[in-house]
Scaffold this motif. Sequence first.
Motif, mmCIF file in Angstrom:
data_model
loop_
_atom_site.group_PDB
_atom_site.id
_atom_site.type_symbol
_atom_site.label_atom_id
_atom_site.label_comp_id
_atom_site.label_asym_id
_atom_site.label_seq_id
_atom_site.Cartn_x
_atom_site.Cartn_y
_atom_site.Cartn_z
ATOM 1 N N GLN A 35 0.878 -1.041 -0.002
ATOM 2 C CA GLN A 35 0.058 -0.043 0.099
ATOM 3 C C GLN A 35 0.898 1.445 0.020
ATOM 4 N N ALA A 36 2.060 1.216 0.606
ATOM 5 C CA ALA A 36 3.029 2.308 0.491
ATOM 6 C C ALA A 36 3.826 2.112 -0.769
ATOM 7 N N GLY A 37 3.967 2.972 -1.746
ATOM 8 C CA GLY A 37 4.770 2.353 -2.776
ATOM 9 C C GLY A 37 4.528 3.299 -4.054
ATOM 10 N N GLU A 42 3.346 11.007 -4.065
ATOM 11 C CA GLU A 42 4.036 11.541 -2.791
ATOM 12 C C GLU A 42 5.141 10.487 -2.397
ATOM 13 N N TYR A 43 4.962 9.248 -2.761
ATOM 14 C CA TYR A 43 5.769 8.123 -2.230
ATOM 15 C C TYR A 43 7.132 8.611 -3.464
ATOM 16 N N ARG A 44 7.040 8.587 -4.597
ATOM 17 C CA ARG A 44 7.949 8.860 -5.782
ATOM 18 C C ARG A 44 8.662 10.136 -5.134
ATOM 19 N N LEU A 46 9.186 11.248 -2.295
ATOM 20 C CA LEU A 46 10.066 10.919 -0.851
ATOM 21 C C LEU A 46 11.066 10.194 -1.405
ATOM 22 N N ARG A 47 10.970 9.265 -2.158
ATOM 23 C CA ARG A 47 12.194 8.162 -2.597
ATOM 24 C C ARG A 47 13.275 9.098 -3.577
ATOM 25 N N ALA A 48 12.687 10.004 -4.359
ATOM 26 C CA ALA A 48 13.738 11.086 -4.968
ATOM 27 C C ALA A 48 14.293 11.774 -4.008
ATOM 28 N N PHE A 82 7.265 0.018 6.327
ATOM 29 C CA PHE A 82 7.903 0.294 4.936
ATOM 30 C C PHE A 82 9.375 -0.300 4.933
ATOM 31 N N SER A 83 9.574 -1.458 4.286
ATOM 32 C CA SER A 83 10.650 -1.874 4.158
ATOM 33 C C SER A 83 10.751 -2.989 3.107
ATOM 34 N N ASP A 84 11.450 -3.989 3.195
ATOM 35 C CA ASP A 84 11.588 -4.984 2.039
ATOM 36 C C ASP A 84 11.864 -6.358 2.619
ATOM 37 N N ILE A 85 11.413 -7.366 1.804
ATOM 38 C CA ILE A 85 11.880 -8.823 2.371
ATOM 39 C C ILE A 85 13.437 -8.968 2.330
ATOM 40 N N CYS A 159 14.710 -17.674 -3.542
ATOM 41 C CA CYS A 159 14.720 -17.484 -4.802
ATOM 42 C C CYS A 159 15.549 -16.425 -5.467
ATOM 43 N N TYR A 160 15.534 -15.327 -4.586
ATOM 44 C CA TYR A 160 16.195 -14.263 -4.961
ATOM 45 C C TYR A 160 17.846 -14.449 -4.669
ATOM 46 N N MET A 161 18.202 -15.086 -3.529
ATOM 47 C CA MET A 161 19.480 -15.363 -3.403
ATOM 48 C C MET A 161 20.232 -16.083 -4.116
ATOM 49 N N ASP A 214 5.105 -15.316 1.091
ATOM 50 C CA ASP A 214 5.774 -16.560 0.354
ATOM 51 C C ASP A 214 5.147 -16.224 -1.296
ATOM 52 N N SER A 215 5.718 -15.430 -1.759
ATOM 53 C CA SER A 215 5.327 -14.920 -2.991
ATOM 54 C C SER A 215 5.493 -15.695 -4.084
ATOM 55 N N TRP A 216 6.577 -16.645 -3.940
ATOM 56 C CA TRP A 216 6.975 -17.467 -5.053
ATOM 57 C C TRP A 216 6.928 -18.978 -4.894
ATOM 58 N N GLY A 345 -5.208 -9.436 -4.110
ATOM 59 C CA GLY A 345 -4.785 -10.924 -4.195
ATOM 60 C C GLY A 345 -3.313 -10.956 -4.522
ATOM 61 N N HIS A 346 -2.599 -9.622 -4.651
ATOM 62 C CA HIS A 346 -1.144 -9.574 -4.781
ATOM 63 C C HIS A 346 -0.873 -7.999 -4.501
ATOM 64 N N GLY A 347 0.322 -7.537 -4.612
ATOM 65 C CA GLY A 347 0.572 -6.334 -4.371
ATOM 66 C C GLY A 347 0.090 -5.514 -5.359
HETATM 67 O O1 1CP Z 1 3.371 -0.784 1.750
HETATM 68 C C1 1CP Z 1 4.126 -1.613 1.619
HETATM 69 O O2 1CP Z 1 3.532 -3.076 1.604
HETATM 70 C C2 1CP Z 1 5.551 -1.385 1.154
HETATM 71 C C3 1CP Z 1 6.432 -2.414 1.864
HETATM 72 C C4 1CP Z 1 7.024 -3.531 1.037
HETATM 73 C C5 1CP Z 1 6.710 -4.936 1.292
HETATM 74 C C6 1CP Z 1 5.858 -5.520 2.274
HETATM 75 C C7 1CP Z 1 8.037 -3.344 -0.023
HETATM 76 C C8 1CP Z 1 8.558 -2.053 -0.481
HETATM 77 N N1 1CP Z 1 8.418 -4.632 -0.379
HETATM 78 C C9 1CP Z 1 7.519 -5.160 0.287
HETATM 79 C C10 1CP Z 1 7.652 -6.930 0.031
HETATM 80 C C11 1CP Z 1 8.352 -7.674 -0.983
HETATM 81 N N2 1CP Z 1 9.601 -7.171 -1.755
HETATM 82 C C12 1CP Z 1 7.772 -8.805 -1.740
HETATM 83 C C13 1CP Z 1 6.556 -9.643 -1.088
HETATM 84 C C14 1CP Z 1 5.612 -8.921 -1.630
HETATM 85 C C15 1CP Z 1 5.036 -9.115 -3.087
HETATM 86 O O3 1CP Z 1 4.990 -10.422 -3.387
HETATM 87 O O4 1CP Z 1 4.737 -8.425 -3.644
HETATM 88 C C16 1CP Z 1 8.573 -9.153 -2.554
HETATM 89 C C17 1CP Z 1 8.801 -10.279 -3.435
HETATM 90 C C18 1CP Z 1 9.802 -8.108 -2.634
HETATM 91 C C19 1CP Z 1 10.971 -8.061 -3.449
HETATM 92 C C20 1CP Z 1 10.920 -6.720 -4.295
HETATM 93 N N3 1CP Z 1 11.249 -5.597 -3.754
HETATM 94 C C21 1CP Z 1 10.427 -6.423 -5.504
HETATM 95 C C22 1CP Z 1 9.833 -7.248 -6.557
HETATM 96 C C23 1CP Z 1 10.796 -7.623 -7.558
HETATM 97 C C24 1CP Z 1 10.285 -9.085 -8.483
HETATM 98 O O5 1CP Z 1 10.733 -10.024 -8.072
HETATM 99 O O6 1CP Z 1 9.346 -8.610 -9.128
HETATM 100 C C25 1CP Z 1 10.676 -4.993 -5.925
HETATM 101 C C26 1CP Z 1 10.383 -4.292 -7.045
HETATM 102 C C27 1CP Z 1 11.187 -4.416 -4.595
HETATM 103 C C28 1CP Z 1 11.636 -3.198 -4.487
HETATM 104 C C29 1CP Z 1 10.709 -2.411 -3.453
HETATM 105 N N4 1CP Z 1 10.337 -2.942 -2.101
HETATM 106 C C30 1CP Z 1 9.121 -1.967 -1.776
HETATM 107 C C31 1CP Z 1 9.016 -0.968 -2.862
HETATM 108 C C32 1CP Z 1 7.973 0.097 -2.675
HETATM 109 C C33 1CP Z 1 9.759 -1.446 -3.835
HETATM 110 C C34 1CP Z 1 10.151 -0.283 -5.047
HETATM 111 C C35 1CP Z 1 11.320 0.317 -5.094
HETATM 112 C C36 1CP Z 1 11.280 1.673 -5.667
HETATM 113 O O7 1CP Z 1 10.846 2.490 -4.903
HETATM 114 O O8 1CP Z 1 11.799 1.919 -6.829
#
Ligand code: 1CP
Length: 370
Positions: A35-37, A42-44, A46-48, A82-85, A159-161, A214-216, A345-347
């Motif tokens: 949901q944040a992204g 406003e996210y874009r 902030l990232r900039a 707001f973080s990443d896996i 998968c990513y590693m 468990d996205s994959w 059903g997904h992001g």
């Molecule tokens: O509000 C939120 O949910 C933001 C927090 C969040 C979460 C829960 C981010 C920020 N990433 C994730 C989880 C995440 N990251 C998953 C599991 C959820 C899903 O399946 O969608 C996965 C697979 C990732 C890996 C990842 N990180 C990808 C996908 C790559 C692929 O295989 O297609 C990407 C593009 C990222 C970067 C990322 N993480 C989050 C954001 C907002 C971004 C985009 C980066 C940017 O700003 O350019």
Amino acid sequence: MTEPTSSFAPLRNDTFLRACLGQPTDYTPVWLMRQAGRYLPEYRALRAQAGNFMALATNPALATEATLQPLERFALDAAILFSDILTVPDAMGLGLSFQQGEGPQFARPVRDEAGVAALAIPDMDKLRYVFDAVASIRRALAGRVPLIGFAGSPWTLACYMVEGAASKDYRTIKTLLYARPDLLHRILTINADSVAVYLNAQIDAGAQAVMVFDSWGGVLADGAFQTFSLAYTQRVLQQLKRHGADGKEVPRIVFTKGGGQWLRDMRALDCDVLGVDWTVNLATAREQLSGHDGQRPQSLQGNLDPITLFAPPATVDAEVQRTLAAFGAPEQNAAHSCQHIFNLGHGINQHTPPEHVAAMVEAVHRYSRR
Ligand code: 1CP
């Protein structure tokens, strides 16, 4: 036993947590994966300002701002850290970077015996920025809605590693799976134990629910899913703390994209909620989860197709109604039953019009009010 005291403000909207724990609610709670992204201007911005994604994610003040952005626009019932896996494999020393528009990349993917032998549970000090962000977000929320912490599943992280980046066919990791299952088992064991320590630290810092992505998992063959994904997700869950710093129960959510055909296996997981994608029929899933072995039935999270949000708001409205109807009227009398948490059903797709998200959230609340 004395109740541990908490310095955080009392929670004013517990609808999401109640539904996670199978308790009746006044309406169906809603939040969105990712949901944040990037779909938010406003996210874009902030990232900039931060420079790149990792600079944003490693700065607790900016991560707090990014977490709160969608809550300022929409009446969401939960916030997600707001973080990443991929912060966990990054802390393992694999060298994470995000190329603009290309997704994540690891400089040192794990592919051979030596790479696997060198893997270890990372020093949680390297992830201090995540726990600081959790505490900072929790303070900033001031009890508005609960905060979800999260991590990737051991399989999805692997998968990513192993692939070193996003993959279309998962050829490298699946080859490892079939040719050297011993190496993959070792990676998954380390991932599971790392994720457990990581999620427990998020719980200690103030996370009020935790989710395993468990996205994959859904790319695995039947049989392989149970052995290489599910078993290790369960290994994470078995090590998790049940209660947060404030003494409250911390519900666990497991989402397997493409996992709909394995719900009968997944209901054995030690978790409170199962997330499902849009290929799943919610009524069938609800039936499969209800009244099993006397254990508390899991709730369901999902499952609007994220691409629905590209249709006009009137269509979004109708699809929300259809999704709520597919689940059916939630149980109002039992102390514990399978409840519904509305989600995608997904992001969310990065090109989604934010006004359509507003229509979705508003429709969920309007149509589900009891
Ligand atoms: O509000 C939120 O949910 C933001 C927090 C969040 C979460 C829960 C981010 C920020 N990433 C994730 C989880 C995440 N990251 C998953 C599991 C959820 C899903 O399946 O969608 C996965 C697979 C990732 C890996 C990842 N990180 C990808 C996908 C790559 C692929 O295989 O297609 C990407 C593009 C990222 C970067 C990322 N993480 C989050 C954001 C907002 C971004 C985009 C980066 C940017 O700003 O350019």
